[in-house]
Design a protein around this motif. Structure first.
Motif, PDB file in Angstrom:
ATOM      1  N   GLN A   1       0.722  -4.274  14.214  1.00  0.00           N
ATOM      2  CA  GLN A   1       0.342  -4.733  12.901  1.00  0.00           C
ATOM      3  C   GLN A   1       0.668  -3.677  11.855  1.00  0.00           C
ATOM      4  N   VAL A   2       0.952  -4.164  10.663  1.00  0.00           N
ATOM      5  CA  VAL A   2       1.155  -3.292   9.516  1.00  0.00           C
ATOM      6  C   VAL A   2       0.169  -3.764   8.447  1.00  0.00           C
ATOM      7  N   VAL A   3      -0.634  -2.834   7.952  1.00  0.00           N
ATOM      8  CA  VAL A   3      -1.663  -3.175   6.968  1.00  0.00           C
ATOM      9  C   VAL A   3      -1.282  -2.571   5.615  1.00  0.00           C
ATOM     10  N   PHE A   4      -1.344  -3.393   4.577  1.00  0.00           N
ATOM     11  CA  PHE A   4      -0.998  -2.979   3.220  1.00  0.00           C
ATOM     12  C   PHE A   4      -2.228  -3.113   2.340  1.00  0.00           C
ATOM     13  N   THR A   5      -2.464  -2.130   1.481  1.00  0.00           N
ATOM     14  CA  THR A   5      -3.561  -2.200   0.527  1.00  0.00           C
ATOM     15  C   THR A   5      -2.976  -2.231  -0.882  1.00  0.00           C
ATOM     16  N   PHE A   6      -3.314  -3.275  -1.613  1.00  0.00           N
ATOM     17  CA  PHE A   6      -2.832  -3.459  -2.973  1.00  0.00           C
ATOM     18  C   PHE A   6      -3.939  -3.107  -3.965  1.00  0.00           C
ATOM     19  N   SER A   7      -3.596  -2.986  -5.228  1.00  0.00           N
ATOM     20  CA  SER A   7      -4.570  -2.600  -6.264  1.00  0.00           C
ATOM     21  C   SER A   7      -5.484  -3.755  -6.672  1.00  0.00           C
ATOM     22  N   GLU A   8      -5.149  -4.973  -6.250  1.00  0.00           N
ATOM     23  CA  GLU A   8      -5.993  -6.126  -6.557  1.00  0.00           C
ATOM     24  C   GLU A   8      -5.805  -7.184  -5.469  1.00  0.00           C
ATOM     25  N   THR A   9      -6.582  -8.235  -5.541  1.00  0.00           N
ATOM     26  CA  THR A   9      -6.513  -9.296  -4.542  1.00  0.00           C
ATOM     27  C   THR A   9      -5.140  -9.960  -4.565  1.00  0.00           C
ATOM     28  N   VAL A  10      -4.593 -10.149  -3.377  1.00  0.00           N
ATOM     29  CA  VAL A  10      -3.280 -10.769  -3.209  1.00  0.00           C
ATOM     30  C   VAL A  10      -3.481 -12.188  -2.673  1.00  0.00           C
ATOM     31  N   SER A  14       1.329 -16.202  -0.916  1.00  0.00           N
ATOM     32  CA  SER A  14       2.482 -15.710  -1.674  1.00  0.00           C
ATOM     33  C   SER A  14       3.244 -14.608  -0.937  1.00  0.00           C
ATOM     34  N   VAL A  15       2.661 -14.080   0.118  1.00  0.00           N
ATOM     35  CA  VAL A  15       3.274 -12.953   0.825  1.00  0.00           C
ATOM     36  C   VAL A  15       4.529 -13.418   1.561  1.00  0.00           C
ATOM     37  N   ALA A  16       5.648 -12.744   1.300  1.00  0.00           N
ATOM     38  CA  ALA A  16       6.943 -13.092   1.890  1.00  0.00           C
ATOM     39  C   ALA A  16       7.408 -11.941   2.787  1.00  0.00           C
ATOM     40  N   PRO A  17       7.111 -11.997   4.094  1.00  0.00           N
ATOM     41  CA  PRO A  17       7.447 -10.890   4.995  1.00  0.00           C
ATOM     42  C   PRO A  17       8.931 -10.503   4.980  1.00  0.00           C
ATOM     43  N   GLN A  18       9.807 -11.450   4.677  1.00  0.00           N
ATOM     44  CA  GLN A  18      11.244 -11.143   4.631  1.00  0.00           C
ATOM     45  C   GLN A  18      11.590 -10.188   3.489  1.00  0.00           C
ATOM     46  N   ARG A  19      10.644  -9.945   2.576  1.00  0.00           N
ATOM     47  CA  ARG A  19      10.852  -9.011   1.465  1.00  0.00           C
ATOM     48  C   ARG A  19      10.219  -7.645   1.745  1.00  0.00           C
ATOM     49  N   PHE A  20       9.693  -7.469   2.964  1.00  0.00           N
ATOM     50  CA  PHE A  20       9.105  -6.203   3.402  1.00  0.00           C
ATOM     51  C   PHE A  20      10.078  -5.559   4.379  1.00  0.00           C
ATOM     52  N   THR A  21      10.421  -4.302   4.141  1.00  0.00           N
ATOM     53  CA  THR A  21      11.337  -3.591   5.036  1.00  0.00           C
ATOM     54  C   THR A  21      10.732  -2.249   5.423  1.00  0.00           C
ATOM     55  N   LEU A  22      10.579  -2.043   6.708  1.00  0.00           N
ATOM     56  CA  LEU A  22      10.140  -0.757   7.228  1.00  0.00           C
ATOM     57  C   LEU A  22      11.365   0.137   7.275  1.00  0.00           C
ATOM     58  N   GLN A  23      11.256   1.364   6.761  1.00  0.00           N
ATOM     59  CA  GLN A  23      12.427   2.244   6.745  1.00  0.00           C
ATOM     60  C   GLN A  23      12.044   3.687   7.033  1.00  0.00           C
ATOM     61  N   ASP A  44      -7.219 -14.235   1.188  1.00  0.00           N
ATOM     62  CA  ASP A  44      -6.873 -13.654  -0.111  1.00  0.00           C
ATOM     63  C   ASP A  44      -7.756 -12.428  -0.302  1.00  0.00           C
ATOM     64  N   ARG A  45      -7.136 -11.250  -0.293  1.00  0.00           N
ATOM     65  CA  ARG A  45      -7.876 -10.001  -0.450  1.00  0.00           C
ATOM     66  C   ARG A  45      -6.908  -8.891  -0.823  1.00  0.00           C
ATOM     67  N   PRO A  46      -7.401  -7.728  -1.192  1.00  0.00           N
ATOM     68  CA  PRO A  46      -6.505  -6.619  -1.536  1.00  0.00           C
ATOM     69  C   PRO A  46      -5.770  -6.040  -0.325  1.00  0.00           C
ATOM     70  N   THR A  47      -6.283  -6.296   0.854  1.00  0.00           N
ATOM     71  CA  THR A  47      -5.642  -5.804   2.080  1.00  0.00           C
ATOM     72  C   THR A  47      -4.925  -6.958   2.769  1.00  0.00           C
ATOM     73  N   VAL A  48      -3.640  -6.776   3.034  1.00  0.00           N
ATOM     74  CA  VAL A  48      -2.820  -7.784   3.703  1.00  0.00           C
ATOM     75  C   VAL A  48      -2.341  -7.200   5.025  1.00  0.00           C
ATOM     76  N   THR A  49      -2.465  -7.989   6.085  1.00  0.00           N
ATOM     77  CA  THR A  49      -2.005  -7.555   7.400  1.00  0.00           C
ATOM     78  C   THR A  49      -0.825  -8.408   7.832  1.00  0.00           C
ATOM     79  N   LEU A  50       0.258  -7.741   8.221  1.00  0.00           N
ATOM     80  CA  LEU A  50       1.395  -8.430   8.825  1.00  0.00           C
ATOM     81  C   LEU A  50       1.358  -8.153  10.322  1.00  0.00           C
TER      82      LEU A  50
END
Length: 176
Positions: A1-10, A14-23, A44-50
């Motif tokens: 899993q990859v966990v992302f924390t945003f500055s506000e609720t997401v 709307s989350v598009a995993p194809q626009r996330f790239t691990l590098q 829907d929360r500030p933390t998104v888990t892929l």
């Protein structure tokens, strides 16, 4: 899993995993893996888990320049990779990981194939990527039945002439 924390609720939809790239670095990465196919947390929360697919996890593990620690773990999000609750998409951004949890799960053998033509080829299938250099011949015993009462042959010396590199299938020539 990859966990992302945003500055506000997401908005999770709307989350598009194809626009996330691990590098491997913020600028000019030598390795990258797009996270398409990942499952997005449904809340829907500030933390998104892929949750990554097994194929993506193995692709990441196979690349020795990527996600080996904090210094080789960066995420790049292209514009509109996610949006807030009113539909405003995020700007593109590349950021270093703030935490890293290494793989501590040992691989398991799924199956194997032994072909005695052309000197003998042993192919072993694992449930995750395995380093070919970690394969030790003396740790492999071939036996004539599932019970230890059959004929046992423990390999000795090095397996030679590698047929493939690190991966979920390791194949090697057997020598006499």
């Amino acid at each position: 899993q990859v966990v992302f924390t945003f500055s506000e609720t997401v908005n999770a939809s709307s989350v598009a995993p194809q626009r996330f790239t691990l590098q491997s670095s913020a600028a000019a990465p030598v390795a990258s893996v797009q996270l398409d196919g990942s499952t997005v947390s449904a809340l829907d929360r500030p933390t998104v888990t892929l949750t990554l697919t097994i194929a993506k996890l193995n692709l990441i593990k196979q690349n020795t320049n990527l996600a080996r620690g904090l210094s080789t773990t960066f995420i790049s999000l292209s514009a509109n990779a996610a949006a807030d609750m009113v539909g405003l998409g995020i700007n593109s951004v590349t950021q270093a990981a703030t935490s890293y949890v290494p793989d501590t799960t040992s691989p398991n053998v799924v199956s194997f194939n032994l072909t005695m033509n052309s000197g003998g080829i042993l192919s072993v299938v694992f449930d995750e990527v395995v380093s070919l250099s970690s394969l030790q011949a003396t740790g492999i015993t071939l036996q004539s039945s599932a019970l230890s009462s059959g004929v046992l042959v423990t390999l000795s010396g090095l397996l030679s002439s590698q047929l493939n590199a690190d991966g979920t299938v390791l194949s090697v020539f057997l020598t006499k």
